[in-house]
Design a protein around this motif. Structure first.
Motif, PDB file in Angstrom:
ATOM      1  N   ILE A  54      15.765  -5.758   7.902  1.00  0.00           N
ATOM      2  CA  ILE A  54      14.554  -6.220   7.214  1.00  0.00           C
ATOM      3  C   ILE A  54      13.466  -6.655   8.204  1.00  0.00           C
ATOM      4  CG2 ILE A  54      15.706  -6.814   5.067  1.00  0.00           C
ATOM      5  CD1 ILE A  54      15.834  -9.715   5.999  1.00  0.00           C
ATOM      6  N   GLY A  55      13.641  -6.282   9.469  1.00  0.00           N
ATOM      7  CA  GLY A  55      12.534  -6.446  10.405  1.00  0.00           C
ATOM      8  C   GLY A  55      12.542  -7.681  11.283  1.00  0.00           C
ATOM      9  N   GLY A  56      13.707  -8.267  11.529  1.00  0.00           N
ATOM     10  CA  GLY A  56      13.767  -9.447  12.387  1.00  0.00           C
ATOM     11  C   GLY A  56      13.259  -9.188  13.797  1.00  0.00           C
ATOM     12  N   PHE A  57      13.639  -8.043  14.365  1.00  0.00           N
ATOM     13  CA  PHE A  57      13.140  -7.677  15.689  1.00  0.00           C
ATOM     14  C   PHE A  57      11.632  -7.451  15.651  1.00  0.00           C
ATOM     15  CE2 PHE A  57      17.534  -6.452  16.966  1.00  0.00           C
ATOM     16  CZ  PHE A  57      17.556  -7.034  18.221  1.00  0.00           C
ATOM     17  N   ARG A  58      11.163  -6.816  14.590  1.00  0.00           N
ATOM     18  CA  ARG A  58       9.741  -6.502  14.497  1.00  0.00           C
ATOM     19  C   ARG A  58       8.902  -7.780  14.436  1.00  0.00           C
ATOM     20  NH1 ARG A  58       6.831  -1.635  11.229  1.00  0.00           N
ATOM     21  NH2 ARG A  58       4.672  -2.265  11.576  1.00  0.00           N
ATOM     22  N   ILE A  59       9.342  -8.745  13.641  1.00  0.00           N
ATOM     23  CA  ILE A  59       8.624 -10.021  13.564  1.00  0.00           C
ATOM     24  C   ILE A  59       8.489 -10.630  14.951  1.00  0.00           C
ATOM     25  CG2 ILE A  59       8.797 -12.425  12.768  1.00  0.00           C
ATOM     26  CD1 ILE A  59      10.114 -11.308  10.199  1.00  0.00           C
ATOM     27  N   ALA A  60       9.598 -10.641  15.692  1.00  0.00           N
ATOM     28  CA  ALA A  60       9.613 -11.271  17.012  1.00  0.00           C
ATOM     29  C   ALA A  60       8.670 -10.585  17.992  1.00  0.00           C
ATOM     30  CB  ALA A  60      11.035 -11.270  17.567  1.00  0.00           C
ATOM     31  N   PHE A  61       8.758  -9.259  18.072  1.00  0.00           N
ATOM     32  CA  PHE A  61       7.954  -8.558  19.074  1.00  0.00           C
ATOM     33  C   PHE A  61       6.485  -8.431  18.666  1.00  0.00           C
ATOM     34  CE2 PHE A  61      11.994  -7.667  20.992  1.00  0.00           C
ATOM     35  CZ  PHE A  61      11.696  -7.595  22.348  1.00  0.00           C
ATOM     36  N   GLU A  62       6.198  -8.400  17.375  1.00  0.00           N
ATOM     37  CA  GLU A  62       4.791  -8.439  16.968  1.00  0.00           C
ATOM     38  C   GLU A  62       4.193  -9.808  17.263  1.00  0.00           C
ATOM     39  OE1 GLU A  62       4.407  -7.048  12.930  1.00  0.00           O
ATOM     40  OE2 GLU A  62       4.326  -4.948  13.579  1.00  0.00           O
ATOM     41  N   ASN A  63       4.991 -10.860  17.122  1.00  0.00           N
ATOM     42  CA  ASN A  63       4.510 -12.198  17.486  1.00  0.00           C
ATOM     43  C   ASN A  63       4.173 -12.279  18.975  1.00  0.00           C
ATOM     44  OD1 ASN A  63       4.768 -13.177  14.900  1.00  0.00           O
ATOM     45  ND2 ASN A  63       6.685 -14.275  15.266  1.00  0.00           N
ATOM     46  N   LEU A  64       4.805 -11.423  19.771  1.00  0.00           N
ATOM     47  CA  LEU A  64       4.558 -11.400  21.216  1.00  0.00           C
ATOM     48  C   LEU A  64       3.426 -10.440  21.592  1.00  0.00           C
ATOM     49  CD1 LEU A  64       8.282 -11.411  22.409  1.00  0.00           C
ATOM     50  CD2 LEU A  64       6.629 -13.276  22.675  1.00  0.00           C
ATOM     51  N   GLY A  65       2.795  -9.848  20.576  1.00  0.00           N
ATOM     52  CA  GLY A  65       1.651  -8.985  20.835  1.00  0.00           C
ATOM     53  C   GLY A  65       1.986  -7.521  21.054  1.00  0.00           C
ATOM     54  N   VAL A 113      15.199 -13.899  19.071  1.00  0.00           N
ATOM     55  CA  VAL A 113      14.742 -12.640  19.655  1.00  0.00           C
ATOM     56  C   VAL A 113      13.400 -12.830  20.350  1.00  0.00           C
ATOM     57  CG1 VAL A 113      14.062 -10.257  19.163  1.00  0.00           C
ATOM     58  CG2 VAL A 113      15.996 -11.270  17.944  1.00  0.00           C
ATOM     59  N   GLU A 114      12.525 -13.617  19.740  1.00  0.00           N
ATOM     60  CA  GLU A 114      11.208 -13.846  20.331  1.00  0.00           C
ATOM     61  C   GLU A 114      11.330 -14.558  21.682  1.00  0.00           C
ATOM     62  OE1 GLU A 114       6.924 -15.977  19.226  1.00  0.00           O
ATOM     63  OE2 GLU A 114       8.353 -15.496  17.623  1.00  0.00           O
ATOM     64  N   ALA A 115      12.251 -15.522  21.764  1.00  0.00           N
ATOM     65  CA  ALA A 115      12.454 -16.242  23.022  1.00  0.00           C
ATOM     66  C   ALA A 115      12.969 -15.304  24.113  1.00  0.00           C
ATOM     67  CB  ALA A 115      13.430 -17.398  22.815  1.00  0.00           C
ATOM     68  N   ILE A 116      13.891 -14.418  23.752  1.00  0.00           N
ATOM     69  CA  ILE A 116      14.409 -13.447  24.728  1.00  0.00           C
ATOM     70  C   ILE A 116      13.318 -12.447  25.078  1.00  0.00           C
ATOM     71  CG2 ILE A 116      16.132 -11.639  25.147  1.00  0.00           C
ATOM     72  CD1 ILE A 116      17.928 -13.074  23.090  1.00  0.00           C
ATOM     73  N   SER A 125      16.167 -13.531  33.313  1.00  0.00           N
ATOM     74  CA  SER A 125      17.113 -14.569  32.902  1.00  0.00           C
ATOM     75  C   SER A 125      16.952 -14.818  31.412  1.00  0.00           C
ATOM     76  CB  SER A 125      16.867 -15.873  33.664  1.00  0.00           C
ATOM     77  OG  SER A 125      17.105 -15.712  35.052  1.00  0.00           O
ATOM     78  N   PHE A 126      18.062 -14.979  30.731  1.00  0.00           N
ATOM     79  CA  PHE A 126      17.983 -15.356  29.323  1.00  0.00           C
ATOM     80  C   PHE A 126      17.391 -16.761  29.206  1.00  0.00           C
ATOM     81  CE2 PHE A 126      21.074 -11.935  28.941  1.00  0.00           C
ATOM     82  CZ  PHE A 126      20.678 -11.329  27.756  1.00  0.00           C
ATOM     83  N   PRO A 127      16.639 -17.007  28.137  1.00  0.00           N
ATOM     84  CA  PRO A 127      15.966 -18.311  28.008  1.00  0.00           C
ATOM     85  C   PRO A 127      16.928 -19.447  27.694  1.00  0.00           C
ATOM     86  CG  PRO A 127      15.703 -17.033  25.996  1.00  0.00           C
ATOM     87  CD  PRO A 127      16.367 -16.121  26.989  1.00  0.00           C
ATOM     88  N   GLN A 128      16.543 -20.633  28.119  1.00  0.00           N
ATOM     89  CA  GLN A 128      17.218 -21.855  27.678  1.00  0.00           C
ATOM     90  C   GLN A 128      16.507 -22.298  26.405  1.00  0.00           C
ATOM     91  OE1 GLN A 128      19.913 -23.430  29.065  1.00  0.00           O
ATOM     92  NE2 GLN A 128      20.065 -21.714  30.506  1.00  0.00           N
ATOM     93  N   LEU A 129      17.164 -22.178  25.279  1.00  0.00           N
ATOM     94  CA  LEU A 129      16.506 -22.462  24.003  1.00  0.00           C
ATOM     95  C   LEU A 129      16.340 -23.970  23.789  1.00  0.00           C
ATOM     96  CD1 LEU A 129      18.350 -19.914  21.681  1.00  0.00           C
ATOM     97  CD2 LEU A 129      16.216 -19.605  22.933  1.00  0.00           C
ATOM     98  N   PRO A 130      15.144 -24.399  23.393  1.00  0.00           N
ATOM     99  CA  PRO A 130      14.933 -25.825  23.103  1.00  0.00           C
ATOM    100  C   PRO A 130      15.619 -26.199  21.792  1.00  0.00           C
ATOM    101  CG  PRO A 130      12.998 -24.564  22.487  1.00  0.00           C
ATOM    102  CD  PRO A 130      13.934 -23.602  23.169  1.00  0.00           C
ATOM    103  N   ASP A 131      16.113 -27.404  21.687  1.00  0.00           N
ATOM    104  CA  ASP A 131      16.756 -27.846  20.452  1.00  0.00           C
ATOM    105  C   ASP A 131      15.706 -28.504  19.563  1.00  0.00           C
ATOM    106  OD1 ASP A 131      18.341 -28.727  18.424  1.00  0.00           O
ATOM    107  OD2 ASP A 131      19.739 -29.851  19.667  1.00  0.00           O
ATOM    108  N   VAL A 132      15.336 -27.808  18.490  1.00  0.00           N
ATOM    109  CA  VAL A 132      14.318 -28.350  17.585  1.00  0.00           C
ATOM    110  C   VAL A 132      14.912 -29.299  16.553  1.00  0.00           C
ATOM    111  CG1 VAL A 132      12.831 -26.340  17.883  1.00  0.00           C
ATOM    112  CG2 VAL A 132      14.492 -26.360  16.025  1.00  0.00           C
TER     113      VAL A 132
END
Length: 338
Positions: free
Chosen positions: A11-22, A298-301, A177-184
């Motif tokens: 349903i487009g999870g990758f697409r959302i992430a990479f479109e958010n990145l421009g 995905v967006e963080a990676i 390097s893979f990102p260190q994800l912040p804990d929200v």
């Protein structure tokens, strides 16, 4: 603007992430007609169907390939280690006949700058590790991509335990390097709707069944059973089977039987935007979100991938450095002897 393709798009999870990145999506593929419906409702584009039916030459050129590919057993019986390194092709290729092979064909012909693949964490142990070994060998030794992989838990960005393996590859040796994800620090109560239709409350029959089922399995010494969540905590992993009874994530209610999550709550649990359209039935929506990737992860990676592509600093050759160190040590030992 970097271009990407969205394979096994769901349903487009990758697409959302990479479109958010421009980045710009130039092709997508998804065989499930209900997922196609959701994808089209959100992106005004209906994905191509069965990826095995489109010639690779007709897929547009792109910079990044994304895919949440299905995990299938790879038949490597009778294939020598030499063959498994990707030297053989056609019917002797170790991934022939699997959907992963479709990704391999596209990468081989289109040579994108990078790719990102996602799968369940158990991919590494599937078939005693043989499946993952084949995947790594094909991507690295056959296709000549420099690969990085890591199991990442989405729990720091969404309120559920969700461990998935991500494989990132580049067509050149560059630092990544893979990102260190912040804990929200999101909790289940943060994604719940204030008013929920009574249809999501479990019937007496289903609730009694789940309780008896849990007791039976507890007596046998295993952990099978329903998951009544702590509203101040996080949930179990949302799976594609959630539509059956909602057992893995049940929301407690005062004076009532517990309830399932609504589809909108599932969207929030997976990190999809509030504007995401759900045009399908509840059952289909549960399947779709259970199979989806978490867009914020995905967006963080992807952000780190774009940094690496924008500033392609060569990766240190650890093997070469190790060999040089060994050579120096040997020379010092010889000098000491003489």
């Amino acid at each position: 603007m970097l271009k990407f393709i969205d394979l096994f798009a769901g349903i487009g999870g990758f697409r959302i992430a990479f479109e958010n990145l421009g980045c710009k999506c130039v092709f997508s593929s998804e065989w499930n007609k209900f997922s196609q419906q959701t994808y089209e409702a959100n992106f005004n584009h209906r994905p191509f169907g069965d990826i095995t039916l489109i010639p690779t030459s007709e897929i547009p050129d792109h910079d990044i390939l994304t895919a949440g590919f299905p995990c299938q057993p790879f038949s490597i019986a009778g294939v020598t280690k030499h063959n498994a390194l990707g030297i053989r092709h056609g019917f002797e290729h170790p991934t022939q006949g699997t959907l992963f092979f479709e990704i391999v064909k596209i990468i081989r012909e289109k040579r994108p700058k990078a790719f990102i693949l996602e799968n369940v964490k158990n991919l590494q142990s599937h078939d005693k590790g043989k499946t993952f070994e084949v995947i790594k060998n094909v991507l690295y030794s056959d296709l000549n991509y420099h690969i990085h992989y890591q199991v990442i838990d989405a729990r720091s960005l969404v309120p559920q335990n969700r461990k998935r393996i991500f494989i990132v590859g580049f067509d050149q040796s560059i630092q990544f390097s893979f990102p260190q994800l912040p804990d929200v620090k999101l909790r289940i109560k943060d994604i719940l709707e204030s008013e929920v239709d009574s249809k999501y409350t479990l019937s007496d029959h289903l609730w009694n069944y789940l309780q008896k089922y849990a007791i039976k399995h507890k007596e046998k010494g295993n952990g099978f059973g329903y998951g009544l969540v702590d509203l101040d905590g996080i949930a179990r992993t949302l799976s594609a089977r959630y539509y059956k009874d909602g057992a893995e994530i049940l929301i407690p209610q005062v004076g009532k039987n517990p309830r399932r999550l609504t589809p909108s709550e599932c969207a929030r649990l997976m990190g999809f935007p509030e504007t995401f359209i759900i045009p399908v039935s509840d059952n289909q929506a549960y399947r779709q979100f259970g199979n989806a990737v978490v867009p914020p992860v995905v967006e963080a990676i992807g952000k780190e991938m774009l940094k690496s592509l924008a500033h392609p600093v060569p990766e240190r050759d650890i093997l070469a450095e190790s060999s040089l160190k060994t050579l120096v040590i040997n020379q010092l030992e010889l000098a000491f002897v003489f």
